[in-house]
Design an enzyme around this catalytic site. Structure first.
Site, PDB file in Angstrom:
ATOM      1  N   HIS A  61       0.809  -1.214   0.000  1.00 51.57           N
ATOM      2  CA  HIS A  61       0.000   0.000   0.000  1.00 51.57           C
ATOM      3  C   HIS A  61       0.847   1.271   0.000  1.00 51.57           C
ATOM      4  CE1 HIS A  61      -2.923  -2.722   2.418  1.00 51.57           C
ATOM      5  NE2 HIS A  61      -3.155  -2.857   1.123  1.00 51.57           N
ATOM      6  N   LYS A  71       6.096   6.471   7.201  1.00 51.02           N
ATOM      7  CA  LYS A  71       5.650   5.631   8.310  1.00 51.02           C
ATOM      8  C   LYS A  71       6.828   5.173   9.161  1.00 51.02           C
ATOM      9  CE  LYS A  71       1.880   3.627   5.601  1.00 51.02           C
ATOM     10  NZ  LYS A  71       1.379   2.392   4.978  1.00 51.02           N
ATOM     11  N   TYR A 131       1.909   1.451  13.571  1.00 50.73           N
ATOM     12  CA  TYR A 131       2.669   2.380  12.750  1.00 50.73           C
ATOM     13  C   TYR A 131       2.206   3.812  12.948  1.00 50.73           C
ATOM     14  CZ  TYR A 131      -1.130   1.143   9.446  1.00 50.73           C
ATOM     15  OH  TYR A 131      -2.339   0.870   8.860  1.00 50.73           O
ATOM     16  N   ASP A 169      -6.513  -6.197  -2.116  1.00 51.54           N
ATOM     17  CA  ASP A 169      -5.078  -6.384  -2.356  1.00 51.54           C
ATOM     18  C   ASP A 169      -4.803  -7.300  -3.546  1.00 51.54           C
ATOM     19  OD1 ASP A 169      -4.586  -4.690  -0.250  1.00 51.54           O
ATOM     20  OD2 ASP A 169      -3.846  -6.238   1.109  1.00 51.54           O
TER      21      ASP A 169
END
Length: 183
Positions: A61, A71, A131, A169
């Site tokens: 992603h 991140k 995250y 996905d």
């Protein structure tokens, strides 16, 4: 905190200093002062957490500009294979990836700057993954590339016939069919 450079520019592995005794341990997981020094100006605005079972694969992603996200990721329970793929057009490492095990035992973290697709596979019965993001999530800006792209050469360390992927996905394009929004 120990900041370790990787062969792909911008990706950094962070290893916290662990202070242990008979009671357990203490570690600092983030310091804005150290981040400014080693990563550059980054301001995290959102923290996320997911819980997944063995075989789950999430990713790869990213968020499209102007809502890109850097991140700082870690696994606080269990273990994951964390993967970042360089999708910066013109980068000498475009299409290359870094795969690293993050676990509750090794306490490692990975800093992923803008211009990378990110995903992970769960290696233990359960994994809790956390995250920090430097931008808020914008559903209309999300994108991805196919996790199981043979040209990427990622060994997800789980049998693909046992992989658990979301329907979304499975629909992302292969890297060769992908038009990166990142320069």
């Amino acid at each position: 905190m120990n900041y370790i450079t990787t062969p792909i520019s911008g990706l950094l592995i962070l290893e916290p200093r662990l202070f242990s005794d008979a009671r357990g341990y203490f570690m600092e997981t983030f310091s804005q002062r150290e981040a400014d020094e080693h990563i550059g100006q980054v301001r995290f605005v959102q923290d996320n957490e997911s819980r997944s079972v063995r075989g789950v694969m999430r990713g790869l992603h990213f968020q499209r500009p102007p809502f890109t996200q850097a991140k700082l990721v870690r696994c606080t329970r269990g273990a994951v294979l964390d993967v970042a793929v360089d999708i910066r057009r013109g980068s000498p490492t475009y299409g290359q990836h870094l795969a690293i095990e993050l676990s509750e035992d090794n306490h490692r973290q990975l800093f992923i700057p803008h211009g990378f697709a990110h995903g992970f596979s769960v290696l233990t019965d359960v994994a809790v993954f956390q995250y920090k993001c430097d931008n808020f999530y914008h559903p209309e800006s999300e994108g991805g590339i196919q996790l199981i792209d043979p040209e990427l050469g990622i060994d997800w360390q789980i049998p693909l016939d046992e992989a658990i992927l979301s329907p979304k996905d499975k629909l992302y394009p292969l890297l060769r069919d992908f038009n990166s929004p990142f320069e």
